[in-house]
Scaffold this motif. Structure first.
Motif, short mmCIF file in Angstrom:
data_model
loop_
_atom_site.label_atom_id
_atom_site.label_comp_id
_atom_site.label_asym_id
_atom_site.label_seq_id
_atom_site.Cartn_x
_atom_site.Cartn_y
_atom_site.Cartn_z
N GLY A 115 0.76 -1.18 0.06
CA GLY A 115 0.07 0.06 -0.06
C GLY A 115 0.74 1.27 -0.02
O GLY A 115 0.29 2.36 0.00
N ILE A 116 2.10 1.11 -0.22
CA ILE A 116 2.89 2.32 -0.20
C ILE A 116 2.97 3.08 -1.70
O ILE A 116 3.10 2.05 -2.67
CB ILE A 116 4.54 1.95 -0.02
CG1 ILE A 116 4.38 1.38 1.57
CG2 ILE A 116 5.53 3.27 0.07
CD1 ILE A 116 5.85 0.89 2.01
N PRO A 117 2.72 4.21 -1.69
CA PRO A 117 2.32 4.87 -3.12
C PRO A 117 3.96 4.69 -3.75
O PRO A 117 4.72 4.83 -3.21
CB PRO A 117 2.11 6.17 -2.52
CG PRO A 117 1.61 6.29 -1.22
CD PRO A 117 2.49 5.10 -0.47
N LEU A 118 3.73 5.00 -5.15
CA LEU A 118 4.67 4.84 -5.99
C LEU A 118 5.74 5.87 -5.65
O LEU A 118 6.98 5.65 -5.72
CB LEU A 118 4.37 4.57 -7.39
CG LEU A 118 5.34 4.71 -8.56
CD1 LEU A 118 6.34 3.37 -8.27
CD2 LEU A 118 4.87 4.50 -10.00
N ALA A 119 5.45 6.95 -5.41
CA ALA A 119 6.26 8.21 -5.46
C ALA A 119 6.96 7.94 -3.98
O ALA A 119 8.39 8.12 -4.09
CB ALA A 119 5.39 9.36 -4.85
N ASP A 120 6.26 7.28 -3.14
CA ASP A 120 7.28 6.99 -1.81
C ASP A 120 8.23 5.93 -2.03
O ASP A 120 9.30 5.72 -1.61
CB ASP A 120 6.27 6.66 -0.54
CG ASP A 120 5.27 7.85 -0.11
OD1 ASP A 120 5.56 8.96 -0.61
OD2 ASP A 120 4.76 7.70 0.64
N VAL A 121 7.83 5.04 -2.71
CA VAL A 121 8.62 3.66 -3.08
C VAL A 121 9.95 4.40 -3.80
O VAL A 121 11.01 3.96 -3.68
CB VAL A 121 7.78 2.57 -3.87
CG1 VAL A 121 8.86 1.62 -4.52
CG2 VAL A 121 6.78 2.16 -3.14
N THR A 122 9.69 5.28 -4.74
CA THR A 122 10.66 5.70 -5.59
C THR A 122 11.38 6.38 -4.75
O THR A 122 12.93 6.38 -5.08
CB THR A 122 9.95 6.75 -6.64
OG1 THR A 122 8.91 5.88 -7.39
CG2 THR A 122 10.97 7.10 -7.66
N ALA A 123 11.02 7.40 -4.01
CA ALA A 123 11.94 7.94 -2.93
C ALA A 123 12.80 7.19 -2.31
O ALA A 123 14.20 7.35 -2.05
CB ALA A 123 10.78 8.90 -2.17
N SER A 124 12.21 6.02 -1.75
CA SER A 124 13.02 5.17 -0.80
C SER A 124 14.20 4.45 -1.77
O SER A 124 15.38 4.17 -1.16
CB SER A 124 12.12 4.17 -0.23
OG SER A 124 12.59 2.86 -0.16
N LEU A 125 14.04 4.08 -2.86
CA LEU A 125 14.77 3.31 -3.87
C LEU A 125 15.78 4.54 -4.00
O LEU A 125 17.14 4.25 -3.98
CB LEU A 125 14.24 2.83 -5.06
CG LEU A 125 13.21 1.79 -4.94
CD1 LEU A 125 12.29 1.37 -6.43
CD2 LEU A 125 13.86 0.58 -4.45
N CYS A 126 15.68 5.73 -4.34
CA CYS A 126 16.55 6.91 -4.99
C CYS A 126 17.37 7.00 -3.60
O CYS A 126 18.57 7.15 -3.61
CB CYS A 126 15.86 8.05 -5.07
SG CYS A 126 14.97 8.11 -6.96
N LYS A 127 16.87 7.16 -2.39
CA LYS A 127 17.76 7.36 -1.14
C LYS A 127 18.59 6.16 -1.02
O LYS A 127 20.02 6.46 -0.90
CB LYS A 127 16.64 7.40 0.10
CG LYS A 127 17.46 7.90 1.29
CD LYS A 127 16.59 7.93 2.31
CE LYS A 127 17.35 8.33 3.76
NZ LYS A 127 16.59 7.98 4.94
N ALA A 128 18.24 4.93 -1.16
CA ALA A 128 19.15 3.91 -1.01
C ALA A 128 20.32 3.71 -2.22
O ALA A 128 21.52 3.46 -1.82
CB ALA A 128 18.38 2.51 -1.25
#
Lengths: 320, 320
Positions: A115-128
C-alpha cells in the motif's frame, strides 16, 4: 548553487533513455533541491506479478550512475540467469529481466502491494542509491499507455518490446488517466514563484511526454506557470536518436522532422531546442511565441549531457 | 517396472534436502506412476511478495538433477546478482535468493496469485523440468510452522535461516493446519489396495514430517492404510546428517539418538531403518509392532541414494 545554474527551480519531464540523459545533465548542473524530474509511468506494466516501471528505472539508474551505457538500457554488469531459468520453467521471457534489475522490481512490487504509494517507493529506492535530485513518477495511479495499431489495440510493452514496434500505430490511449492525480510535487512546483524552467526532455512526444501532459490539469498548469517551457527535439536530422518516434511520426502522417515535434507540442512551448543538423529549420520554427536554440543535442557522454543541460538552462534564462 | 521395485505404489513423505535424497533414490528405483512424493510446506513463507517453498523446491530440483550437490541446497550454477542489488536497495537479504532460484519463486507466486492451486503450480513446474515422478505439496492451503523459543514464537524461516537456529526451541505450532485439506492424491493413494509402502524420509521429525502427519485425517489414514509404514532415521551416530534435528531433540529433552525419533513416530511405524553406526540400538528398538532394518543410510551420491531406496523397498516387501 553551481555556477551557470538557473537561479530557481527546474522541472524536467522525462521518458526513458533519452530523457534520462538530459535529466542526468540537469542533475549535474543544478543543486538537488532545484530539480524535480517527473518520469512517465504510462509504459509501466504488470509482468509475472511484478510492477515494472521502465522509464522511472532508466532515469533512476542513470542518476545513480549504475546504468549500462553501452547497451543503452538497464544496469551495468547485468546478468540473465533468472531469465534463463524462467525459460526452462516455461515462463514468459519476451521482456528482458536482468538479475540485478529484478531486485528493483521485486522490492518495488512488494512495497506497492503493502500500500505504499509509487512516489514514496521511488523516493526510498533513490535514497538507497544515493540519488539527491528529486525523481517522481508522474502519478501514483495506474496509467497504462495503449497503442492503437492496424492489428488492434496493444498494451504498450507488448507493442514496444514483445512486438518490437512492428505494428503500424494509428493512435494512443492512456488507460486510467482520467482518474489519475498528478504527482503533488509537480503541481506545487508548477505554481512556485521561483520556477525557472519546465524542460521537456528529448523523449518520445506521443508515448513518453503526452502521458504526463494528459494528466488532469497538468497541461493547463504548465501553460499557466511563470517559467519558460522548453522542449528539446528528440528528432535529429530526420531520425530519432533511439526508439520508435520517427516510425510513429510517419505512421501518424507527420513529417519526421524536429519541426513536427514542435508543432505537436504547439503553444505549450516558449522555447525549442534543435540540433545543429537541423539549423535550416530554425527560421521556419521561430515565432513571436516560440524562441529557438540551435546547439549540440546529441548526448554521447557525461560532458555532452551536462553541456546540453547548461545550454537549456541558459536558454531559459534568456527567454525569461 | 524396474527389477527390484516394489510391486505397487509408494508414498514418500519428505522435507527438504535429506528427504530429497531418498526421494530421488525412490524415483530412480520406481516407475513414475508408482511414486508419490509428498513434500512438507510448513516451512513455506512469504518474502518480498514471493511465496517460497523450500522443501518442495529442494525435492523438485533434486528430481530434475539441477540441484547443487556441493552446497547442499539450491540450484547448481547459481549466482547472486539480484541479492547483491537487493542489498544495495536496502531490501532484506537474510534469505539467500539465487538468481536462477528467483525464477521459480516469481513464476510460482504469479500463478498462485492468479488463483491456481499450489499442487497444480507444482505439477506445471515439474512438467517443465521433465520430472516424471509425482511430487505434490502436502496441502494447497497455507500452513506455516511457528517455532516456540525462549525469546518468543518465530516464523520458521526466521528461526531457521535468519536466526540460524540459535534460539532454543520448546515446541512447534502449525498455523492454519486445522483448516488445511490434505493433498487429495495423498488421501487417495493411502486408500489404494496396491499401496506397497509409506516411506517417511530421513527428514526432521518435528518440522518436516510432523506438519504432514498433523494435517486433518492424515495420521489416521496412514495408520489405517494397508501398506507398511517405514521411517528412515535422520539421526546417525547421535548426529543429524544436516539441519537442526539434533539440537531440537536436545532442547526438547530427548536423547539425540535414532531411537528417540522412532519413539516420536510411535505406533505409526511398522518398520524403522537405522544406519550401521547405530546397529547397537537395533535390539532395543525392535518390537512385535516394529521391525528393524540396519543398513547404510548416509546418502553421498546417486548410487547410495538408490541403494537405500532399494533397501527400504525390499524391507517393505519383507514386512508385508
Amino acid at each position: 548553487m553551481t555556477p551557470g545554474a538557473a537561479a530557481g527551480r527546474v522541472i524536467a519531464l522525462s521518458g526513458g533513455v533519452g530523457g534520462a540523459k538530459l535529466a542526468l545533465g540537469l542533475a549535474q548542473e543544478l543543486d538537488a533541491e532545484q530539480l524535480l524530474i517527473v518520469a512517465n509511468t504510462g509504459d509501466d506494466f504488470e509482468h509475472l506479478g511484478l510492477t515494472i516501471c521502465p522509464d522511472l528505472d532508466s532515469v533512476m539508474y542513470a542518476l545513480a550512475g549504475i546504468n549500462d551505457e553501452t547497451r543503452g538500457w538497464g544496469l551495468a554488469g547485468e546478468s540473465w540467469q533468472a531469465l534463463g531459468a524462467l525459460a526452462q520453467l516455461g515462463g514468459e521471457t519476451w521482456f528482458q529481466l536482468g538479475d540485478k534489475d529484478l531486485a528493483t522490481h521485486i522490492l518495488r512490487s512488494d512495497l506497492l502491494r503493502q500500500g505504499i504509494p509509487l512516489a514514496d517507493v521511488t523516493a526510498s529506492l533513490c535514497k538507497a542509491l544515493n540519488i539527491n535530485a528529486g525523481l517522481v513518477p508522474m502519478t501514483d495511479a495506474s496509467v497504462r499507455t495503449m497503442v492503437a495499431t492496424a492489428t488492434g489495440e496493444l498494451a504498450f510493452q507488448h507493442y514496444f518490446v514483445r512486438d518490437q514496434c512492428a505494428p503500424a500505430v494509428s493512435g494512443f490511449r492512456f488507460d486510467g488517466i482520467g482518474a489519475a492525480l498528478p504527482n503533488p510535487d509537480l503541481l506545487a512546483w508548477l505554481e512556485a514563484d521561483d520556477l525557472a524552467a519546465v524542460v521537456i526532455c528529448p523523449s518520445n512526444p506521443f508515448v513518453s511526454v503526452d502521458p504526463i501532459l494528459s494528466l488532469p490539469g497538468v497541461r493547463a498548469a504548465i501553460t499557466d506557470c511563470s517559467a519558460p517551457v522548453i522542449a528539446v527535439s528528440p528528432i535529429v536530422g530526420g531520425k530519432a536518436i533511439k526508439g520508435p518516434a520517427a516510425k510513429m511520426l510517419t505512421e501518424l502522417g507527420f513529417e519526421v522532422t524536429a519541426g513536427a515535434v514542435a508543432d505537436w507540442y504547439g503553444d505549450l512551448l516558449d522555447g525549442y531546442v534543435l540540433d545543429h543538423h537541423d539549423a535550416d529549420l530554425a527560421a521556419s520554427l521561430r515565432s513571436d511565441r516560440r524562441q529557438l536554440l540551435v546547439t549540440d543535442t546529441v548526448m554521447t557522454d557525461r560532458i555532452s549531457k551536462r553541456a546540453l543541460a547548461r545550454a537549456v538552462l541558459d536558454f531559459a534564462r534568456h527567454i525569461a
